[in-house]
Design a protein around this motif. Structure first.
Motif, PDB file in Angstrom:
ATOM      1  N   THR A   1       0.988  -0.593  -0.107  1.00 39.55           N
ATOM      2  CA  THR A   1       0.210  -0.254   0.005  1.00 39.55           C
ATOM      3  C   THR A   1       1.078   1.438  -0.156  1.00 39.55           C
ATOM      4  O   THR A   1       0.538   2.134  -0.388  1.00 39.55           O
ATOM      5  CB  THR A   1      -0.597   0.447   1.728  1.00 39.55           C
ATOM      6  OG1 THR A   1      -0.273   0.069   2.759  1.00 39.55           O
ATOM      7  CG2 THR A   1      -1.520  -1.081   1.120  1.00 39.55           C
ATOM      8  N   GLN A   2       2.137   1.082  -0.024  1.00 40.42           N
ATOM      9  CA  GLN A   2       3.338   2.390   0.082  1.00 40.42           C
ATOM     10  C   GLN A   2       3.859   2.301  -1.210  1.00 40.42           C
ATOM     11  O   GLN A   2       4.270   1.394  -1.524  1.00 40.42           O
ATOM     12  CB  GLN A   2       3.845   2.248   0.589  1.00 40.42           C
ATOM     13  CG  GLN A   2       4.302   1.380   2.471  1.00 40.42           C
ATOM     14  CD  GLN A   2       3.745   2.975   3.251  1.00 40.42           C
ATOM     15  OE1 GLN A   2       3.715   3.991   3.342  1.00 40.42           O
ATOM     16  NE2 GLN A   2       3.145   2.579   4.616  1.00 40.42           N
ATOM     17  N   THR A   3       3.350   3.562  -1.351  1.00 41.49           N
ATOM     18  CA  THR A   3       3.614   4.512  -3.025  1.00 41.49           C
ATOM     19  C   THR A   3       5.210   3.684  -3.163  1.00 41.49           C
ATOM     20  O   THR A   3       5.711   3.513  -3.906  1.00 41.49           O
ATOM     21  CB  THR A   3       3.352   5.336  -3.360  1.00 41.49           C
ATOM     22  OG1 THR A   3       4.444   6.071  -2.578  1.00 41.49           O
ATOM     23  CG2 THR A   3       2.136   5.675  -3.268  1.00 41.49           C
ATOM     24  N   ARG A   4       6.261   4.360  -2.318  1.00 41.93           N
ATOM     25  CA  ARG A   4       7.857   4.396  -2.546  1.00 41.93           C
ATOM     26  C   ARG A   4       7.964   3.031  -2.676  1.00 41.93           C
ATOM     27  O   ARG A   4       9.310   2.259  -2.746  1.00 41.93           O
ATOM     28  CB  ARG A   4       8.698   4.508  -0.939  1.00 41.93           C
ATOM     29  CG  ARG A   4       8.345   6.461  -1.267  1.00 41.93           C
ATOM     30  CD  ARG A   4       9.005   6.762  -0.066  1.00 41.93           C
ATOM     31  NE  ARG A   4       8.000   6.954   1.345  1.00 41.93           N
ATOM     32  CZ  ARG A   4       7.876   7.303   2.063  1.00 41.93           C
ATOM     33  NH1 ARG A   4       9.753   7.963   2.357  1.00 41.93           N
ATOM     34  NH2 ARG A   4       7.171   7.240   3.006  1.00 41.93           N
ATOM     35  N   LYS A   5       6.887   1.790  -2.050  1.00 42.14           N
ATOM     36  CA  LYS A   5       7.644   0.595  -1.667  1.00 42.14           C
ATOM     37  C   LYS A   5       7.257  -0.768  -3.164  1.00 42.14           C
ATOM     38  O   LYS A   5       7.689  -1.217  -4.227  1.00 42.14           O
ATOM     39  CB  LYS A   5       7.245  -0.969  -0.565  1.00 42.14           C
ATOM     40  CG  LYS A   5       7.679  -0.858   1.036  1.00 42.14           C
ATOM     41  CD  LYS A   5       7.451  -1.916   2.182  1.00 42.14           C
ATOM     42  CE  LYS A   5       8.422  -1.726   2.930  1.00 42.14           C
ATOM     43  NZ  LYS A   5       7.644  -2.301   3.994  1.00 42.14           N
TER      44      LYS A   5
END
Length: 345
Positions: free
Chosen positions: A173-177
């Protein structure tokens, strides 16, 4: 941070991969890698919080281990052959150790565990440097020694990276991941074509950087770090939302966008070299990548998360954040497929 210190740090980050790319001496290549490694550490811990400290520690330990293996390989090669370059007579074990150390630096599977965690714990603009500029130096070394490497091990690293990059990004759910797993998958595509046509690897790298930079700029302009925060773009910056959607589809390799070009030519080249099974698996995993990019687009443009009435009128207010590079890179990352006859080496 002191502006002069920042200038020195960014200059060191710029010069590190440049030294590596410009040299044929293995020791100088190692010096260039170390220069960029030590210069980026202060940027990782610039914001004093536990997440950034953890990310910097993980990054330093992983990269220092890879550098130690690389230096040992270089010294043992010099002891064996009396030269600072790899030759046809170089021991295969040393070449495999070199490949492992470069894989750790690139974040290739199964040495990928540090990359999503580090990218998640650092500021977005440093994540951009980590996933683009820092990849250039190890890939330039691979480009110089590709004819000496074991193609079987290279292929195993490539296909495992493509699988990890595709499956790992599904549940994020994290854009950087998500962008970190995207980077792992793209590095896998580059490694897959390396034994057959290294020039296509360079073309893939250029297009990957061209796609990743505007995506990170869009995240930086609106400080969006999660899918939920991206879902509010429709009332903050509707044009950024459209540009982001196009870039994500291009990253997934959907025709007729630019991101389709490297996937198309790499699969064509693999089929020419009788690697139809690998090409099929890579195409299937590209669909998984496209799925989680499409999920991002769906949550940002086709759903409306609960918001208060005041925030629904934000699109009518002038957006003071402008970035002149964003529009140029968006056009390049979506509309350059017709230039493919000139780009294919």
């Amino acid at each position: 941070m002191n502006p002069i210190t920042l200038i020195i740090i960014y200059f060191s980050i710029l010069m590190g991969p440049t030294i590596t790319m410009a040299s044929s001496n293995l020791l100088l290549m190692w010096v260039g890698l170390e220069l960029s490694l030590l210069a980026i550490i202060p940027l990782l811990i610039n914001k004093k919080n536990p997440r950034s400290t953890e990310a910097a520690t993980k990054y330093f330990i992983t990269q220092a281990t890879a550098s130690m293996i690389m230096l040992m390989t270089i010294v043992l090669n010099y002891k064996q052959l009396g030269t600072w370059t790899f030759q046809q007579q170089t021991n295969n074990i040393l070449l495999n150790l070199m490949l492992i150390s470069l894989s750790m630096k690139l974040g290739l599977a199964p040495f990928h565990y540090w990359l999503p965690e580090v990218t998640q714990g650092i500021p977005i603009h440093i994540g951009l440097i980590l996933l683009t500029w820092q990849k250039i130096a190890p890939l330039s070394i691979l480009f110089q020694i590709f004819h000496l490497l074991n193609p079987t091990i290279t292929t195993i690293l490539a296909i495992s990276s493509i699988f990890v990059g595709a499956w790992g990004g599904l549940n994020q759910t994290q854009t950087r991941k998500i962008l970190a797993y995207s980077s792992i998958a793209h590095m896998g595509w580059m490694m897959a074509i390396l034994p057959y046509n290294p020039n296509l690897m360079l073309l893939n790298l250029v297009i990957y950087i061209m796609l990743t930079i505007p995506m990170f700029i869009a995240l930086m302009m609106n400080s969006t770090t999660t899918i939920n925060s991206m879902s509010l773009l429709w009332n903050k910056a509707p044009m950024i939302l459209i540009m982001t959607s196009l870039i994500l589809l291009s990253l997934g390799g959907l025709p007729p966008l630019t991101g389709f070009l490297p996937k198309w030519i790499i699969i064509s080249e693999l089929l020419k070299n009788n690697s139809s099974t690998m090409a099929t698996l890579m195409a299937m995993m590209a669909l998984l990548n496209l799925f989680f990019y499409t999920r991002l687009i769906y949550s940002t443009s086709l759903t409306m998360f609960p918001t208060n009435n005041n925030s629904k009128m934000m699109s009518h207010h002038p957006n003071l954040k402008h970035n002149f590079i964003m529009s140029t890179l968006t056009v390049m990352s979506t509309l350059t497929l017709p230039l493919s006859p000139q780009l294919i080496p």
